[in-house]
Scaffold this motif. Structure first.
Motif, PDB file in Angstrom:
ATOM      1  N   PRO A 165     -11.892  -6.423  -7.739  1.00 43.74           N
ATOM      2  CA  PRO A 165     -10.856  -6.959  -6.863  1.00 43.74           C
ATOM      3  C   PRO A 165     -11.336  -7.052  -5.414  1.00 43.74           C
ATOM      4  CG  PRO A 165     -10.405  -4.661  -7.349  1.00 43.74           C
ATOM      5  CD  PRO A 165     -11.576  -5.063  -8.214  1.00 43.74           C
ATOM      6  N   ASP A 166     -10.850  -8.060  -4.709  1.00 45.48           N
ATOM      7  CA  ASP A 166     -11.104  -8.151  -3.275  1.00 45.48           C
ATOM      8  C   ASP A 166     -10.280  -7.117  -2.526  1.00 45.48           C
ATOM      9  OD1 ASP A 166     -12.754 -10.753  -3.202  1.00 45.48           O
ATOM     10  OD2 ASP A 166     -10.980 -11.342  -4.330  1.00 45.48           O
ATOM     11  N   ILE A 167      -9.081  -6.846  -3.047  1.00 42.08           N
ATOM     12  CA  ILE A 167      -8.187  -5.858  -2.450  1.00 42.08           C
ATOM     13  C   ILE A 167      -7.806  -4.858  -3.546  1.00 42.08           C
ATOM     14  CG2 ILE A 167      -5.995  -5.501  -1.251  1.00 42.08           C
ATOM     15  CD1 ILE A 167      -6.173  -8.446  -0.370  1.00 42.08           C
ATOM     16  N   PRO A 168      -8.500  -3.712  -3.626  1.00 43.07           N
ATOM     17  CA  PRO A 168      -8.195  -2.737  -4.680  1.00 43.07           C
ATOM     18  C   PRO A 168      -6.818  -2.095  -4.465  1.00 43.07           C
ATOM     19  CG  PRO A 168     -10.376  -2.354  -3.706  1.00 43.07           C
ATOM     20  CD  PRO A 168      -9.659  -3.308  -2.814  1.00 43.07           C
ATOM     21  N   LEU A 169      -6.038  -2.030  -5.535  1.00 48.02           N
ATOM     22  CA  LEU A 169      -4.743  -1.366  -5.487  1.00 48.02           C
ATOM     23  C   LEU A 169      -4.316  -1.056  -6.916  1.00 48.02           C
ATOM     24  CD1 LEU A 169      -2.329  -0.369  -3.819  1.00 48.02           C
ATOM     25  CD2 LEU A 169      -1.316  -2.654  -4.062  1.00 48.02           C
ATOM     26  N   LYS A 170      -4.314   0.219  -7.264  1.00 49.73           N
ATOM     27  CA  LYS A 170      -3.930   0.622  -8.609  1.00 49.73           C
ATOM     28  C   LYS A 170      -2.415   0.628  -8.757  1.00 49.73           C
ATOM     29  CE  LYS A 170      -7.902   3.506  -9.882  1.00 49.73           C
ATOM     30  NZ  LYS A 170      -8.198   2.773 -11.128  1.00 49.73           N
ATOM     31  N   GLU A 171      -1.962   0.435  -9.973  1.00 49.37           N
ATOM     32  CA  GLU A 171      -0.543   0.617 -10.246  1.00 49.37           C
ATOM     33  C   GLU A 171      -0.219   2.106 -10.181  1.00 49.37           C
ATOM     34  OE1 GLU A 171       1.420  -2.785 -12.772  1.00 49.37           O
ATOM     35  OE2 GLU A 171       0.017  -1.668 -14.016  1.00 49.37           O
ATOM     36  N   ASP A 172       1.002   2.395  -9.759  1.00 49.67           N
ATOM     37  CA  ASP A 172       1.450   3.775  -9.551  1.00 49.67           C
ATOM     38  C   ASP A 172       2.423   4.148 -10.655  1.00 49.67           C
ATOM     39  OD1 ASP A 172       2.472   6.196  -8.650  1.00 49.67           O
ATOM     40  OD2 ASP A 172       2.607   5.543  -6.560  1.00 49.67           O
ATOM     41  N   LEU A 173       2.068   5.147 -11.450  1.00 48.81           N
ATOM     42  CA  LEU A 173       2.909   5.564 -12.567  1.00 48.81           C
ATOM     43  C   LEU A 173       4.297   5.981 -12.089  1.00 48.81           C
ATOM     44  CD1 LEU A 173       2.676   5.939 -15.666  1.00 48.81           C
ATOM     45  CD2 LEU A 173       2.161   8.333 -15.238  1.00 48.81           C
ATOM     46  N   SER A 174       4.378   6.478 -10.853  1.00 47.00           N
ATOM     47  CA  SER A 174       5.656   6.936 -10.319  1.00 47.00           C
ATOM     48  C   SER A 174       6.413   5.829  -9.589  1.00 47.00           C
ATOM     49  CB  SER A 174       5.446   8.108  -9.359  1.00 47.00           C
ATOM     50  OG  SER A 174       4.695   7.702  -8.219  1.00 47.00           O
ATOM     51  N   ASN A 175       5.792   4.642  -9.472  1.00 52.25           N
ATOM     52  CA  ASN A 175       6.432   3.553  -8.742  1.00 52.25           C
ATOM     53  C   ASN A 175       5.905   2.210  -9.236  1.00 52.25           C
ATOM     54  OD1 ASN A 175       7.884   2.060  -6.804  1.00 52.25           O
ATOM     55  ND2 ASN A 175       6.235   2.233  -5.312  1.00 52.25           N
ATOM     56  N   LEU A 176       6.222   1.873 -10.478  1.00 51.60           N
ATOM     57  CA  LEU A 176       5.777   0.585 -11.016  1.00 51.60           C
ATOM     58  C   LEU A 176       6.523  -0.577 -10.368  1.00 51.60           C
ATOM     59  CD1 LEU A 176       5.224   0.957 -14.866  1.00 51.60           C
ATOM     60  CD2 LEU A 176       3.528   0.492 -13.113  1.00 51.60           C
ATOM     61  N   GLY A 177       7.790  -0.370 -10.058  1.00 55.16           N
ATOM     62  CA  GLY A 177       8.589  -1.439  -9.490  1.00 55.16           C
ATOM     63  C   GLY A 177       8.954  -2.475 -10.539  1.00 55.16           C
ATOM     64  N   ASP A 178       9.854  -3.383 -10.175  1.00 51.41           N
ATOM     65  CA  ASP A 178      10.282  -4.447 -11.077  1.00 51.41           C
ATOM     66  C   ASP A 178       9.470  -5.703 -10.821  1.00 51.41           C
ATOM     67  OD1 ASP A 178      12.303  -2.896 -12.258  1.00 51.41           O
ATOM     68  OD2 ASP A 178      13.728  -3.421 -10.665  1.00 51.41           O
ATOM     69  N   LEU A 179       9.034  -6.356 -11.885  1.00 56.32           N
ATOM     70  CA  LEU A 179       8.279  -7.592 -11.740  1.00 56.32           C
ATOM     71  C   LEU A 179       9.133  -8.643 -11.032  1.00 56.32           C
ATOM     72  CD1 LEU A 179       6.591  -7.767 -15.282  1.00 56.32           C
ATOM     73  CD2 LEU A 179       5.517  -7.150 -13.111  1.00 56.32           C
ATOM     74  N   GLY A 180       8.589  -9.227  -9.993  1.00 52.64           N
ATOM     75  CA  GLY A 180       9.302 -10.228  -9.223  1.00 52.64           C
ATOM     76  C   GLY A 180      10.048  -9.673  -8.025  1.00 52.64           C
ATOM     77  N   ASP A 181      10.210  -8.349  -7.950  1.00 50.95           N
ATOM     78  CA  ASP A 181      10.863  -7.730  -6.805  1.00 50.95           C
ATOM     79  C   ASP A 181       9.888  -7.714  -5.630  1.00 50.95           C
ATOM     80  OD1 ASP A 181      11.660  -5.501  -4.952  1.00 50.95           O
ATOM     81  OD2 ASP A 181      13.315  -5.342  -6.380  1.00 50.95           O
ATOM     82  N   LEU A 182      10.350  -8.091  -4.456  1.00 47.49           N
ATOM     83  CA  LEU A 182       9.469  -8.187  -3.294  1.00 47.49           C
ATOM     84  C   LEU A 182       8.907  -6.842  -2.864  1.00 47.49           C
ATOM     85  CD1 LEU A 182      10.789 -11.013  -3.276  1.00 47.49           C
ATOM     86  CD2 LEU A 182      10.807 -10.897  -0.774  1.00 47.49           C
ATOM     87  N   ASN A 183       9.499  -5.749  -3.356  1.00 51.78           N
ATOM     88  CA  ASN A 183       8.984  -4.419  -3.032  1.00 51.78           C
ATOM     89  C   ASN A 183       8.071  -3.863  -4.122  1.00 51.78           C
ATOM     90  OD1 ASN A 183      10.304  -4.042  -0.486  1.00 51.78           O
ATOM     91  ND2 ASN A 183      12.231  -3.796  -1.611  1.00 51.78           N
ATOM     92  N   GLU A 184       7.874  -4.616  -5.196  1.00 50.23           N
ATOM     93  CA  GLU A 184       6.909  -4.178  -6.217  1.00 50.23           C
ATOM     94  C   GLU A 184       5.531  -4.179  -5.555  1.00 50.23           C
ATOM     95  OE1 GLU A 184       3.801  -4.219  -8.611  1.00 50.23           O
ATOM     96  OE2 GLU A 184       4.457  -6.290  -8.285  1.00 50.23           O
ATOM     97  N   PRO A 185       4.780  -3.071  -5.601  1.00 52.90           N
ATOM     98  CA  PRO A 185       3.609  -2.898  -4.740  1.00 52.90           C
ATOM     99  C   PRO A 185       2.571  -4.016  -4.777  1.00 52.90           C
ATOM    100  CG  PRO A 185       4.218  -0.797  -5.684  1.00 52.90           C
ATOM    101  CD  PRO A 185       5.103  -1.821  -6.328  1.00 52.90           C
ATOM    102  N   LEU A 186       2.146  -4.460  -5.953  1.00 47.97           N
ATOM    103  CA  LEU A 186       1.082  -5.467  -5.981  1.00 47.97           C
ATOM    104  C   LEU A 186       1.570  -6.821  -5.488  1.00 47.97           C
ATOM    105  CD1 LEU A 186      -0.333  -3.220  -7.677  1.00 47.97           C
ATOM    106  CD2 LEU A 186      -1.477  -5.071  -8.898  1.00 47.97           C
ATOM    107  N   LEU A 187       2.795  -7.198  -5.854  1.00 53.48           N
ATOM    108  CA  LEU A 187       3.348  -8.444  -5.341  1.00 53.48           C
ATOM    109  C   LEU A 187       3.538  -8.344  -3.829  1.00 53.48           C
ATOM    110  CD1 LEU A 187       4.556 -11.250  -5.584  1.00 53.48           C
ATOM    111  CD2 LEU A 187       6.739 -10.200  -6.255  1.00 53.48           C
ATOM    112  N   ALA A 188       4.026  -7.193  -3.362  1.00 51.13           N
ATOM    113  CA  ALA A 188       4.217  -7.002  -1.921  1.00 51.13           C
ATOM    114  C   ALA A 188       2.902  -7.128  -1.164  1.00 51.13           C
ATOM    115  CB  ALA A 188       4.860  -5.647  -1.655  1.00 51.13           C
ATOM    116  N   LYS A 189       1.835  -6.613  -1.745  1.00 47.80           N
ATOM    117  CA  LYS A 189       0.519  -6.709  -1.104  1.00 47.80           C
ATOM    118  C   LYS A 189       0.079  -8.177  -1.028  1.00 47.80           C
ATOM    119  CE  LYS A 189      -2.000  -4.018   0.209  1.00 47.80           C
ATOM    120  NZ  LYS A 189      -2.329  -3.581   1.595  1.00 47.80           N
ATOM    121  N   ALA A 190       0.322  -8.946  -2.076  1.00 45.09           N
ATOM    122  CA  ALA A 190      -0.040 -10.362  -2.056  1.00 45.09           C
ATOM    123  C   ALA A 190       0.763 -11.118  -1.004  1.00 45.09           C
ATOM    124  CB  ALA A 190       0.182 -10.978  -3.437  1.00 45.09           C
ATOM    125  N   ILE A 191       2.064 -10.848  -0.949  1.00 47.80           N
ATOM    126  CA  ILE A 191       2.910 -11.509   0.041  1.00 47.80           C
ATOM    127  C   ILE A 191       2.449 -11.154   1.451  1.00 47.80           C
ATOM    128  CG2 ILE A 191       5.247 -11.616   0.983  1.00 47.80           C
ATOM    129  CD1 ILE A 191       6.288 -11.265  -1.877  1.00 47.80           C
TER     130      ILE A 191
END
Length: 495
Positions: A425-451
């Motif tokens: 990855p160009d921007i490493p970011l693992k999924e968090d077992l304690s905070n997966l978030g909802d797919l499509g939610d703007l606060n879901e960590p990986l989507l938030a990082k892309a935005i």
């Protein structure tokens, strides 16, 4: 019951037709076994592997001169085929190259080929399994729920955790039997994170597998409007060519909606159709049918046949789907792709195929690292052992076995295909077992990082600290016949 073997991720090639002549297929005389020896399955496996296998030249048992077409050769060949009573063990121990992680076999080609179409026996819960640090125990986490499934009717959602099945704690030694065994129904023992540790919470959810559940891989598409940007977000979970029109429709909505940027979420996409990968890439980049998407490279034997006949081994970007529908293309110069270790095969092919033409920003984890493709083969000698749904009646009725051997590698337009260690990855970011978030939610960590990367805006509320990073050891998709697959619909034609 399907009894298949695989040592890792599969990049599979599902062939609908072939025009290869029998005279071109066998470069040497073909030895036949003793017809009364009961080695029909092993005979089919050897002959198919002798011609098609990517590492044929590296396996002594597959050499063209290994068994001459003589009386002595017939006896030696029969003895060799009979050296393993179990055809699966024969394939594994006698034919498979020691560096081959991904070829496999199945004793039921029907279930295997249905899996390639996204059809399986499933309860609809897609999940990953993670090893608990300093322990042999395993914890499961829900990735998403397939609509119209049994799980969709139960109170279970993305991010939910489970530590046991039927009252038994999951461990490295028992999870296969508990989750992937013969029972169609099981009860999950749910858990909650307490002080960064998964703790059973007493809740139970019972799920039942249903036959012939088909998953639409276009799981979610939406347009996110923020900071003057219109961002298309697509969760795409497998390259299943039966849903190419739905995929194109999603891009039609993006195009009509004026999307300026795209986030392609392939975190849980294990692969699928090479042609669908080509279509998706065309929807993203463009439809110039003179631009090379990939070049296939086969074993020395087949490669020489193709090159001698001046066969074009390139595959190009597309302007139409298989049904003739015009491709809805965004003509982007930059894309953001979300990946995990579960992103494989055709997912990696899209990233690699687009790299020569546009800026591909990969966010998340390193991908699986599967750069070979394979082929579904059955006992249909007249079709050179290549599976075709139009020729099911031609497959020997007393042999339901199939093999899925690696056939070759796909290079991008720059000739690059060396990513067996995975695409970083160009921007490493693992999924968090304690905070997966909802797919499509703007606060879901990986989507938030892309935005954040797209808009250049950093939210003070967003913390990308990963409290419980995951090292997923396997997933529900990896334990299906489809596994991590990529297949194409045709081979270069030899006439």
């Amino acid at each position: 019951m399907l009894n298949y073997f695989k040592t890792g991720v599969i990049l599979s090639l599902f062939l609908l037709s072939s025009c290869v002549k029998e005279d071109d297929l066998y470069l040497s005389d073909t030895v036949e076994p003793d017809p009364d020896a009961g080695v029909q399955v092993q005979d089919f496996m050897w002959k198919a592997m002798n011609f098609w296998y990517f590492w044929q030249a590296d396996v002594e048992n597959l050499a063209d001169n290994r068994f001459p077409n003589t009386t002595q050769g017939t006896a030696a060949y029969t003895e060799f085929l009979a050296s393993e009573d179990d055809p699966g063990k024969f394939f594994e121990n006698k034919l498979q190259f020691n560096e081959d992680r991904f070829s496999f076999y199945s004793d039921d080609y029907v279930e295997l080929t249905q899996s390639l179409s996204g059809i399986s026996k499933s309860n609809g819960m897609e999940f990953g399994l993670v090893r608990i640090p300093n322990s042999n125990d395993i914890i499961g986490y829900v990735r998403y729920i397939i609509p119209n499934s049994d799980a969709a009717t139960k109170p279970i959602h993305r991010g939910d955790l489970f530590t046991g099945v039927n009252g038994t704690t999951l461990t490295e030694s028992n999870y296969r039997g508990l989750l992937f065994g013969n029972s169609d129904t099981y009860t999950l023992n749910m858990a909650t994170i307490v002080d960064n540790t998964p703790v059973p919470n007493g809740e139970e959810i019972t799920l039942t597998k249903q036959k012939d559940l088909q998953e639409n891989p276009v799981f979610l598409d939406k347009i996110i409007e923020t900071n003057g940007k219109k961002i298309g977000y697509l969760v795409y979970n497998s390259f299943t060519n039966e849903f190419d029109e739905q995929l194109n429709d999603a891009f039609g909505r993006f195009k009509t909606g004026g999307v300026t940027d795209l986030v392609l979420d392939m975190r849980y996409n294990p692969g699928g159709s090479v042609n669908t990968a080509r279509l998706l890439s065309s929807m993203i980049y463009g439809t110039n049918t003179k631009d090379v998407f990939l070049k296939a490279r086969y074993n020395d034997k087949y490669q020489k046949i193709l090159e001698d006949k001046k066969t074009d081994l390139h595959d190009y970007f597309a302007d139409k789907t298989g049904k003739g529908t015009a491709i809805n293309t965004l003509k982007l110069s930059k894309i953001y792709v979300l990946t995990t270790q579960g992103s494989a095969s055709a997912s990696e092919l899209v990233i690699n195929g687009l790299e020569p033409y546009m800026d591909v920003v990969q966010i998340g984890e390193k991908t699986r690292g599967k750069n070979e493709f394979s082929v579904t083969m059955v006992d249909d000698r007249e079709n050179n052992y290549l599976y075709s749904p139009k020729r099911v009646g031609k497959i020997k009725s007393n042999n339901r076995w199939a093999i899925q051997p690696l056939l070759g590698r796909n290079e991008n337009a720059d000739g690059f295909s060396d990513y067996t260690a995975g695409l970083q990855p160009d921007i490493p970011l693992k999924e968090d077992l304690s905070n997966l978030g909802d797919l499509g939610d703007l606060n879901e960590p990986l989507l938030a990082k892309a935005i954040q990367q797209i808009t250049g805006t950093v939210s003070a509320k967003m913390d990308f600290t990963v409290a419980l990073p995951m090292e997923t050891i396997t997933s529900s998709k990896l334990q299906t016949p489809m596994g991590d697959t990529m297949y194409v619909t045709d081979l270069p034609v030899i006439r």
